[in-house]
Design a protein around this motif. Structure first.
Motif, PDB file in Angstrom:
ATOM      1  N   ALA A 178    -111.559  35.269 -44.297  1.00  0.00           N
ATOM      2  CA  ALA A 178    -110.803  34.449 -45.257  1.00  0.00           C
ATOM      3  C   ALA A 178    -110.847  35.017 -46.673  1.00  0.00           C
ATOM      4  O   ALA A 178    -110.104  34.551 -47.539  1.00  0.00           O
TER       5      ALA A 178
ATOM      6  N   THR B 220    -104.143  32.184 -50.806  1.00  0.00           N
ATOM      7  CA  THR B 220    -105.261  31.547 -51.497  1.00  0.00           C
ATOM      8  C   THR B 220    -104.808  31.240 -52.913  1.00  0.00           C
ATOM      9  O   THR B 220    -104.111  32.046 -53.543  1.00  0.00           O
TER      10      THR B 220
ATOM     11  N   VAL C 191    -100.167  33.010 -45.273  1.00  0.00           N
ATOM     12  CA  VAL C 191    -101.394  32.293 -45.626  1.00  0.00           C
ATOM     13  C   VAL C 191    -101.806  32.810 -46.994  1.00  0.00           C
ATOM     14  O   VAL C 191    -101.974  34.025 -47.192  1.00  0.00           O
TER      15      VAL C 191
ATOM     16  N   VAL D  98    -110.170  32.445 -41.012  1.00  0.00           N
ATOM     17  CA  VAL D  98    -108.864  31.872 -40.707  1.00  0.00           C
ATOM     18  C   VAL D  98    -108.470  32.308 -39.304  1.00  0.00           C
ATOM     19  O   VAL D  98    -108.595  33.489 -38.955  1.00  0.00           O
TER      20      VAL D  98
ATOM     21  N   VAL E 141    -106.997  27.456 -49.477  1.00  0.00           N
ATOM     22  CA  VAL E 141    -106.306  28.284 -48.494  1.00  0.00           C
ATOM     23  C   VAL E 141    -105.172  27.443 -47.918  1.00  0.00           C
ATOM     24  O   VAL E 141    -105.409  26.339 -47.419  1.00  0.00           O
TER      25      VAL E 141
ATOM     26  N   LEU F 218    -102.993  36.242 -48.435  1.00  0.00           N
ATOM     27  CA  LEU F 218    -104.097  36.670 -47.574  1.00  0.00           C
ATOM     28  C   LEU F 218    -103.551  37.269 -46.283  1.00  0.00           C
ATOM     29  O   LEU F 218    -103.963  38.350 -45.858  1.00  0.00           O
TER      30      LEU F 218
ATOM     31  N   ARG G 254    -112.214  27.779 -49.585  1.00  0.00           N
ATOM     32  CA  ARG G 254    -113.170  28.855 -49.357  1.00  0.00           C
ATOM     33  C   ARG G 254    -114.466  28.567 -50.112  1.00  0.00           C
ATOM     34  O   ARG G 254    -114.483  27.747 -51.040  1.00  0.00           O
TER      35      ARG G 254
ATOM     36  N   LEU H  26    -108.457  26.956 -40.943  1.00  0.00           N
ATOM     37  CA  LEU H  26    -109.579  27.507 -41.701  1.00  0.00           C
ATOM     38  C   LEU H  26    -110.846  26.865 -41.173  1.00  0.00           C
ATOM     39  O   LEU H  26    -110.953  25.639 -41.108  1.00  0.00           O
TER      40      LEU H  26
END
Length: 351
Positions: free
Chosen positions: A168, A119, A117, A148, A106, A130, A100, A141
């Protein structure tokens, strides 16, 4: 006093002057021809050297600096390494989707029955969910790190794919789209998703309006919104389909074509390509090339084993994950010059 010889001091006759001039021209022509042939020979040698593959053997390479972009590493493939910093991902399996803008990784992580998903901060200081419950989905991503996209394929009651785009940072749902057949997201930004059907077309999906606009009728398999790049196959590659690289904004503006190679990565500025044989399968390809986006070959690499991850570190520097029977490691190559960009690992148990 001795008188100089008149014969030595006399001007040459017209015939003699003509002969001397002809001799001078012949000498110049001969010299020029030699120079031209030498130049041609130099070019031929350069072309041959450029075409000749650089053999990669991790244990024979000098250790350079650590790779400055994140990649998956470790025998159990549970680590992310960037600039020598190791981040352990607590999962049975994970896919590194990218980074990110705030620097957090990610990942699509699988841990038992949990598919999510997440982070992760570099160094593993914190991990956050996430998107939860993405079982059965693949994920991407976008190249700018803001969006995403998940894809979930369903075979019943009819073959279709549900695509969902999320912020994201917040996980907010930005849009949802259902398409017949198998559909793949190629790239995404905060406003747009580029997607392709299994036999085409390539579509640009506007997240604000929900509308889709056809970009190309061909099967697209790589796209880069940031740098306006698109790679498509003219038809099924197993039936003779060729790669065409163009701008995304105008797919008719062909930049390069190959009926032997496929693009696996665009460089960060879109100026170069990483390519492999279009039908490469199995453990991985044994050869990769770096080309300019117009197709000029600037690097060709071969391994007695296989290649895993293929990345760009900058505009024209490649990072190649190399595995042989005796050793493994991430190799950095700039043209024919290569060095080890990670610690040396053990040989592959599959060779």
């Amino acid at each position: 006093m001795t008188t100089p010889s008149r014969t030595l001091c006399a001007r040459p006759s017209r015939v003699a002057r003509a002969a001397l001039a002809a001799l001078a021209l012949l000498t110049a022509a001969t010299s020029t021809g030699v120079a031209v042939e030498a130049a041609r020979a130099d070019v031929a040698r350069a072309d041959t050297a450029q075409e000749r593959p650089t053999r990669l053997d991790p244990e024979r390479l000098e250790r350079g600096t650590d790779a400055s972009v994140p990649y998956r590493a470790g025998l159990d493939r549970r680590d992310i390494v960037e600039d020598g910093v190791v981040t352990r991902v607590r999962a049975d399996w994970f896919q590194l989707l990218g980074t990110r803008p705030d620097g957090r990784y990610v990942v699509l992580a699988v841990r038992g029955e949990d598919h999510s998903v997440r982070t992760i901060a570099p160094g593993g200081r914190s991990s956050r969910v996430l998107l939860d419950d993405v079982r059965g989905s693949t994920a991407l991503l976008g190249s700018d790190g803001t969006t995403v996209v998940t894809e979930r394929f369903r075979g019943r009651p009819s073959r279709h794919t549900v695509l969902r785009a999320y912020d994201a940072t917040t996980g907010e749902l930005l849009g949802q789209r259902k398409r017949r057949g198998y559909t793949t997201a190629l790239d995404a930004s905060s406003t747009t998703v580029v997607l392709a059907g299994e036999n085409g077309p390539v579509v640009s999906w506007d997240l604000a309006t929900g509308d889709g606009a056809r970009v190309s009728t061909r099967y697209g398999y790589r796209a880069d919104l940031l740098n306006d790049r698109l790679a498509v196959f003219t038809k099924d590659p197993y039936q003779g389909g060729c790669t065409v690289v163009s701008t995304l904004s105008d797919p008719s503006s062909e930049l390069w074509r190959s009926c032997e190679e496929a693009v696996v990565e665009f460089s960060p500025d879109g100026s170069h390509l990483l390519t492999v044989f279009k039908l490469a399968d199995g453990l991985g390809p044994s050869e990769a090339r770096v080309r300019t986006v117009e197709g000029e070959q600037v690097g060709r690499y071969r391994v007695d084993g296989y290649l895993g991850q293929l990345l760009f570190e900058d505009a024209d520097t490649a990072l190649l994950e190399v595995a042989t029977e005796d050793s493994s490691g991430l190799v950095r190559c700039d043209g024919p010059d290569c060095e080890l960009a990670s610690d040396l690992g053990k040989g592959s148990p599959y060779l």
